[in-house]
Design a protein around this motif. Sequence first.
Motif, PDB file in Angstrom:
ATOM      1  N   VAL A   1       1.817   7.594   3.130  1.00  0.00           N
ATOM      2  CA  VAL A   1       0.609   7.164   3.571  1.00  0.00           C
ATOM      3  C   VAL A   1      -0.139   6.041   2.869  1.00  0.00           C
ATOM      4  CG1 VAL A   1      -1.631   7.770   4.150  1.00  0.00           C
ATOM      5  CG2 VAL A   1       0.256   9.444   4.717  1.00  0.00           C
ATOM      6  N   ALA A   2      -0.173   6.104   1.581  1.00  0.00           N
ATOM      7  CA  ALA A   2      -0.568   5.086   0.634  1.00  0.00           C
ATOM      8  C   ALA A   2       0.001   3.606   0.732  1.00  0.00           C
ATOM      9  CB  ALA A   2      -0.420   5.541  -0.986  1.00  0.00           C
ATOM     10  N   ARG A   3       1.178   3.849   0.951  1.00  0.00           N
ATOM     11  CA  ARG A   3       1.901   2.524   0.989  1.00  0.00           C
ATOM     12  C   ARG A   3       1.599   1.696   2.296  1.00  0.00           C
ATOM     13  NH1 ARG A   3       7.946   4.052  -1.459  1.00  0.00           N
ATOM     14  NH2 ARG A   3       7.544   3.639  -3.686  1.00  0.00           N
ATOM     15  N   ARG A   4       1.927   2.603   3.353  1.00  0.00           N
ATOM     16  CA  ARG A   4       1.331   2.050   4.719  1.00  0.00           C
ATOM     17  C   ARG A   4      -0.134   1.686   4.794  1.00  0.00           C
ATOM     18  NH1 ARG A   4       3.100   2.445  10.066  1.00  0.00           N
ATOM     19  NH2 ARG A   4       5.272   2.536   9.073  1.00  0.00           N
ATOM     20  N   GLY A  46       6.505  -4.216   0.981  1.00  0.00           N
ATOM     21  CA  GLY A  46       7.384  -4.125   0.149  1.00  0.00           C
ATOM     22  C   GLY A  46       6.974  -4.168  -1.262  1.00  0.00           C
ATOM     23  N   ASP A  47       5.697  -4.635  -1.634  1.00  0.00           N
ATOM     24  CA  ASP A  47       5.122  -4.974  -2.856  1.00  0.00           C
ATOM     25  C   ASP A  47       4.065  -3.967  -3.389  1.00  0.00           C
ATOM     26  OD1 ASP A  47       6.437  -7.233  -3.032  1.00  0.00           O
ATOM     27  OD2 ASP A  47       4.831  -8.764  -2.546  1.00  0.00           O
ATOM     28  N   TYR A  65      16.812   4.933  -9.225  1.00  0.00           N
ATOM     29  CA  TYR A  65      15.392   5.528  -8.999  1.00  0.00           C
ATOM     30  C   TYR A  65      14.525   4.537  -7.959  1.00  0.00           C
ATOM     31  CZ  TYR A  65      16.851   8.024 -12.929  1.00  0.00           C
ATOM     32  OH  TYR A  65      17.627   8.788 -13.811  1.00  0.00           O
ATOM     33  N   THR A  66      13.692   5.294  -7.532  1.00  0.00           N
ATOM     34  CA  THR A  66      12.950   4.420  -6.442  1.00  0.00           C
ATOM     35  C   THR A  66      11.865   3.756  -6.999  1.00  0.00           C
ATOM     36  OG1 THR A  66      13.228   6.373  -4.963  1.00  0.00           O
ATOM     37  CG2 THR A  66      11.419   4.811  -4.478  1.00  0.00           C
ATOM     38  N   PRO A  67      11.649   2.265  -6.631  1.00  0.00           N
ATOM     39  CA  PRO A  67      10.627   1.277  -7.481  1.00  0.00           C
ATOM     40  C   PRO A  67       9.407   1.769  -6.873  1.00  0.00           C
ATOM     41  CG  PRO A  67      12.099   0.051  -5.756  1.00  0.00           C
ATOM     42  CD  PRO A  67      12.593   1.704  -5.972  1.00  0.00           C
ATOM     43  N   SER A  70      -3.664  -6.360  -7.388  1.00  0.00           N
ATOM     44  CA  SER A  70      -3.838  -6.586  -6.224  1.00  0.00           C
ATOM     45  C   SER A  70      -2.840  -5.714  -5.194  1.00  0.00           C
ATOM     46  CB  SER A  70      -3.608  -8.001  -5.847  1.00  0.00           C
ATOM     47  OG  SER A  70      -2.591  -8.531  -6.206  1.00  0.00           O
ATOM     48  N   THR A  71      -1.634  -5.239  -5.749  1.00  0.00           N
ATOM     49  CA  THR A  71      -0.674  -4.756  -5.228  1.00  0.00           C
ATOM     50  C   THR A  71      -0.996  -3.201  -5.276  1.00  0.00           C
ATOM     51  OG1 THR A  71       0.760  -4.296  -6.947  1.00  0.00           O
ATOM     52  CG2 THR A  71       0.846  -6.312  -5.967  1.00  0.00           C
ATOM     53  N   ALA A  72      -2.006  -2.722  -5.987  1.00  0.00           N
ATOM     54  CA  ALA A  72      -2.122  -1.434  -5.968  1.00  0.00           C
ATOM     55  C   ALA A  72      -2.507  -0.609  -4.802  1.00  0.00           C
ATOM     56  CB  ALA A  72      -3.189  -1.029  -7.214  1.00  0.00           C
ATOM     57  N   ALA A  73      -1.677   0.114  -4.409  1.00  0.00           N
ATOM     58  CA  ALA A  73      -2.085   1.091  -2.995  1.00  0.00           C
ATOM     59  C   ALA A  73      -2.877   2.483  -3.591  1.00  0.00           C
ATOM     60  CB  ALA A  73      -0.798   1.685  -2.412  1.00  0.00           C
ATOM     61  N   ALA A  74      -2.272   2.942  -4.642  1.00  0.00           N
ATOM     62  CA  ALA A  74      -3.196   4.273  -4.948  1.00  0.00           C
ATOM     63  C   ALA A  74      -3.144   4.572  -6.566  1.00  0.00           C
ATOM     64  CB  ALA A  74      -2.606   5.220  -4.290  1.00  0.00           C
ATOM     65  N   VAL A  75      -3.965   5.446  -6.918  1.00  0.00           N
ATOM     66  CA  VAL A  75      -3.729   6.074  -8.309  1.00  0.00           C
ATOM     67  C   VAL A  75      -3.405   7.571  -7.827  1.00  0.00           C
ATOM     68  CG1 VAL A  75      -4.711   6.836 -10.546  1.00  0.00           C
ATOM     69  CG2 VAL A  75      -5.282   4.508  -9.366  1.00  0.00           C
ATOM     70  N   LEU A  76      -2.393   8.303  -8.005  1.00  0.00           N
ATOM     71  CA  LEU A  76      -2.021   9.490  -8.131  1.00  0.00           C
ATOM     72  C   LEU A  76      -2.101  10.315  -9.137  1.00  0.00           C
ATOM     73  CD1 LEU A  76      -0.650  11.712  -6.132  1.00  0.00           C
ATOM     74  CD2 LEU A  76       1.825  10.871  -6.795  1.00  0.00           C
ATOM     75  N   VAL A  77      -2.930  11.403  -9.188  1.00  0.00           N
ATOM     76  CA  VAL A  77      -3.008  12.030 -10.524  1.00  0.00           C
ATOM     77  C   VAL A  77      -3.478  13.672 -10.258  1.00  0.00           C
ATOM     78  CG1 VAL A  77      -5.786  11.743 -10.386  1.00  0.00           C
ATOM     79  CG2 VAL A  77      -4.533  12.001 -12.571  1.00  0.00           C
TER      80      VAL A  77
END
Length: 425
Positions: free
Chosen positions: A135-138, A149-150, A183-185, A204-211
């Motif tokens: 979801v974060a990437r989309r 892809g970035d 591993y997944t990049p 600028s490429t940051a989709a999310a901070v997961l914590v």
Amino acid sequence: MSDTRGLGRRETGGDPAAPAISTTDHIGLAETHSAHNYNPLPVVIAEGEGAWVTDVEGRRYLDCLAGYSAINFGHRNPELLAAAHRQLERVTLTSRAFYNDQFAPFVTSLADMVGKDQVLPMNTGAEAVETAIKVARRWAYEVKGVPDGDATIIVAGGNFHGRTTTIISFSQDPDAYGGFGPYTPGFRVVPFGDADAVEDAVDSTAAAVLVEPVQGEAGVIVPEPDYLPRLREICDRERALLIADEVQSGLGRTGTVVACEHTGVEPDAYLFGKALGGGVLPVSAMVADEEVLGVIKPGQHGSTFGGNALAGAMGRTVVRMLREGPYLENARTLGEILRTRLKEFVGGGVLSARTIGLWAGIDVDPSLATGRDLCERLAERGVLVKDTHGSTIRLSPPLVVSEEDLNWGLDQLGAVLADLRAGAA
């Protein structure tokens, strides 16, 4: 509570009509025919009720692990069993090709409880995390405008979000990731609790901070009070999603519905699992507003069992119990007792102890024992806990544990520490 705690015996356990199989035989068969992806303590549980379990030979144990918080409401909780029985007699699975009559009440009540619009139900905690990554990437591509892809996701060192191929790609535990590449990049790992490092990693490429608001597997690591508020500020400024993995910390464990409440932070998405199924079956979910979850369209994500009727019946019951029952107050009240009692052990075999609600991480002096050794000694005294790394153990008894039983369990910890100190003298 009877004085026979941890001392009882019976000839058979589990199904009374089944032939007796000793603990040794059970373990031998399991070691022969099961993959060795776990290293369990030598205890074979046959029954459970409340905060107690009984093994195949009739010995009782105080469960101070509660399935890593999956059994927050205790073993065989009457309300949860009643809800399960009712639903088992009606329908359990329809798949998401159709609606079922438990689905809408479940997702509506869960979304309302945490003040969000929508729920995407899955099964396991790892699936909830995988859902959040997708979801974060989309969202980054369709809403933020990150080139396809970035997208990057910032995660914390020492994390535990599951063991799928993607998730281990940002793990720092060699047991979890070693030998499973490539591993997944797309992930940047920064130290947990270091908001400045997060700020440096976000671009600028940051989709999310997961914590994780509290890191459970790492040893119940509670960050400084300004950590999550700083992450919220950074994500707001840099237009990234803040995603809170509350699979272990949520649904009552810390004395609040979500651990984020302790600092007043509202993330863009919550991830739930474990206790959401009431200890009956796996139920998990990502919960967020429509502007986040709305990026997922039919056919792009799902699960045959996600949101099934039995899961919905369990999930909606869990939500009702949290809202109406004594569980949050129990966690706060007993958590204070846990905090106070553990202070007594610091300097007497315990290097440090961290608590939040009814949850504790305890660092034992490694010159006295490993965490595994301490767990085995406690099991001999009728208390079940689990080590995590090195000489660290964690306590997370069901939220239904009584004050008397909690104190009894802590007394056993004190006795084991005293024995270890005597042996080292």
